[in-house]
Design a protein around this motif. Structure first.
Motif, PDB file in Angstrom:
ATOM      1  N   SER A 142       0.898  -1.266   0.066  1.00 48.87           N
ATOM      2  CA  SER A 142      -0.012   0.069  -0.236  1.00 48.87           C
ATOM      3  C   SER A 142       0.996   1.269  -0.129  1.00 48.87           C
ATOM      4  CB  SER A 142      -0.748   0.109   1.231  1.00 48.87           C
ATOM      5  OG  SER A 142      -0.177   0.160   2.332  1.00 48.87           O
ATOM      6  N   SER A 143       0.282   2.230  -0.360  1.00 52.63           N
ATOM      7  CA  SER A 143       0.939   3.610  -0.360  1.00 52.63           C
ATOM      8  C   SER A 143       1.234   4.159   1.136  1.00 52.63           C
ATOM      9  CB  SER A 143       0.232   4.748  -0.990  1.00 52.63           C
ATOM     10  OG  SER A 143      -1.164   4.682  -0.551  1.00 52.63           O
ATOM     11  N   GLU A 144       0.162   3.629   2.266  1.00 51.80           N
ATOM     12  CA  GLU A 144       0.488   4.182   3.287  1.00 51.80           C
ATOM     13  C   GLU A 144       1.852   3.573   3.956  1.00 51.80           C
ATOM     14  OE1 GLU A 144      -1.644   3.048   7.512  1.00 51.80           O
ATOM     15  OE2 GLU A 144      -2.805   2.699   5.927  1.00 51.80           O
ATOM     16  N   PHE A 145       2.162   2.317   3.735  1.00 49.22           N
ATOM     17  CA  PHE A 145       3.521   1.546   4.075  1.00 49.22           C
ATOM     18  C   PHE A 145       4.647   2.407   3.385  1.00 49.22           C
ATOM     19  CE2 PHE A 145       6.784  -1.381   3.365  1.00 49.22           C
ATOM     20  CZ  PHE A 145       7.052  -1.920   4.692  1.00 49.22           C
ATOM     21  N   GLN A 149       7.521   4.514   5.452  1.00 46.05           N
ATOM     22  CA  GLN A 149       8.938   3.990   5.345  1.00 46.05           C
ATOM     23  C   GLN A 149       9.877   5.497   5.009  1.00 46.05           C
ATOM     24  OE1 GLN A 149      10.730   1.354   5.580  1.00 46.05           O
ATOM     25  NE2 GLN A 149       8.732   0.406   6.318  1.00 46.05           N
ATOM     26  N   GLU A 150       9.210   6.372   4.129  1.00 42.86           N
ATOM     27  CA  GLU A 150       9.870   7.392   3.725  1.00 42.86           C
ATOM     28  C   GLU A 150      10.142   8.547   5.086  1.00 42.86           C
ATOM     29  OE1 GLU A 150      11.144   8.485   0.850  1.00 42.86           O
ATOM     30  OE2 GLU A 150      10.721   6.729   0.235  1.00 42.86           O
ATOM     31  N   PHE A 151       9.029   8.505   6.046  1.00 41.69           N
ATOM     32  CA  PHE A 151       9.324   9.238   7.233  1.00 41.69           C
ATOM     33  C   PHE A 151      10.324   8.631   8.130  1.00 41.69           C
ATOM     34  CE2 PHE A 151       4.674  10.974   6.621  1.00 41.69           C
ATOM     35  CZ  PHE A 151       5.125  12.326   6.787  1.00 41.69           C
ATOM     36  N   LYS A 152      10.494   7.196   8.108  1.00 47.43           N
ATOM     37  CA  LYS A 152      11.640   6.496   8.773  1.00 47.43           C
ATOM     38  C   LYS A 152      12.956   7.020   8.356  1.00 47.43           C
ATOM     39  CE  LYS A 152       8.889   2.680  10.375  1.00 47.43           C
ATOM     40  NZ  LYS A 152       8.783   1.153  10.477  1.00 47.43           N
TER      41      LYS A 152
END
Length: 154
Positions: A142-145, A149-152
């Motif tokens: 999903s795009s949520e995942f 990942q980008e925020f991490k």
């Protein structure tokens, strides 16, 4: 003094294949007939001459079991009752995952669930695992995942 009947080691020609020696031994000890046969064949393979001679001697020495002494079926059940000279079957009640109650035999090699019930439980467990795996795949793709990942990475 005990009033228990004395058991005798006798050949059982009716249940036996060759002379009834294995069937007589199974009846005497209250064992399954097929177990005694497997032991006899294994002994014949490992110690051919000794086992062959012992079997022939037992065939000649042991008397035949009289027809009047035989019970309804002394083979294929677990547990020996000395007083009755018969073998009894022991069972326990077990509840399945879907709520049914069944009788389960308590032989050593049948201590678990009945095969069809065990298969039902396995199928149920695999369907649960498959559902969990599908949910995980849906989340990972999903795009949520991807956003998380980008925020991490920041």
């Amino acid at each position: 003094m005990s009033s228990a009947k004395k058991r005798e080691l006798l050949r059982d020609d009716k249940q036996g294949k060759i002379g009834g020696v294995c069937a007589g031994i199974a009846n005497y000890f209250g064992w399954e007939l097929w177990v005694v046969r497997i032991i006899a064949v294994t002994a014949l393979i490992l110690a051919t001459k000794v086992t062959f001679v012992a079997y022939i001697v037992a065939w000649v020495v042991l008397d035949k079991e009289p027809k009047a002494k035989k019970s309804k079926s002394t083979y294929g059940k677990a547990g020996f009752d000395e007083d009755e000279q018969t073998i009894r079957e022991e069972t326990r009640i077990e509840r399945t995952s879907d709520g049914r109650t069944i009788e389960v035999k308590t032989r050593v090699w049948e201590a678990g669930k009945a095969p069809h019930l065990a298969m039902d439980d396995i199928e149920l467990e695999f369907s649960r695992m498959e559902k969990t795996l599908r949910n995980m795949e849906t989340y990972v793709t999903s795009s949520e995942f991807q956003v998380l990942q980008e925020f991490k990475k920041l």
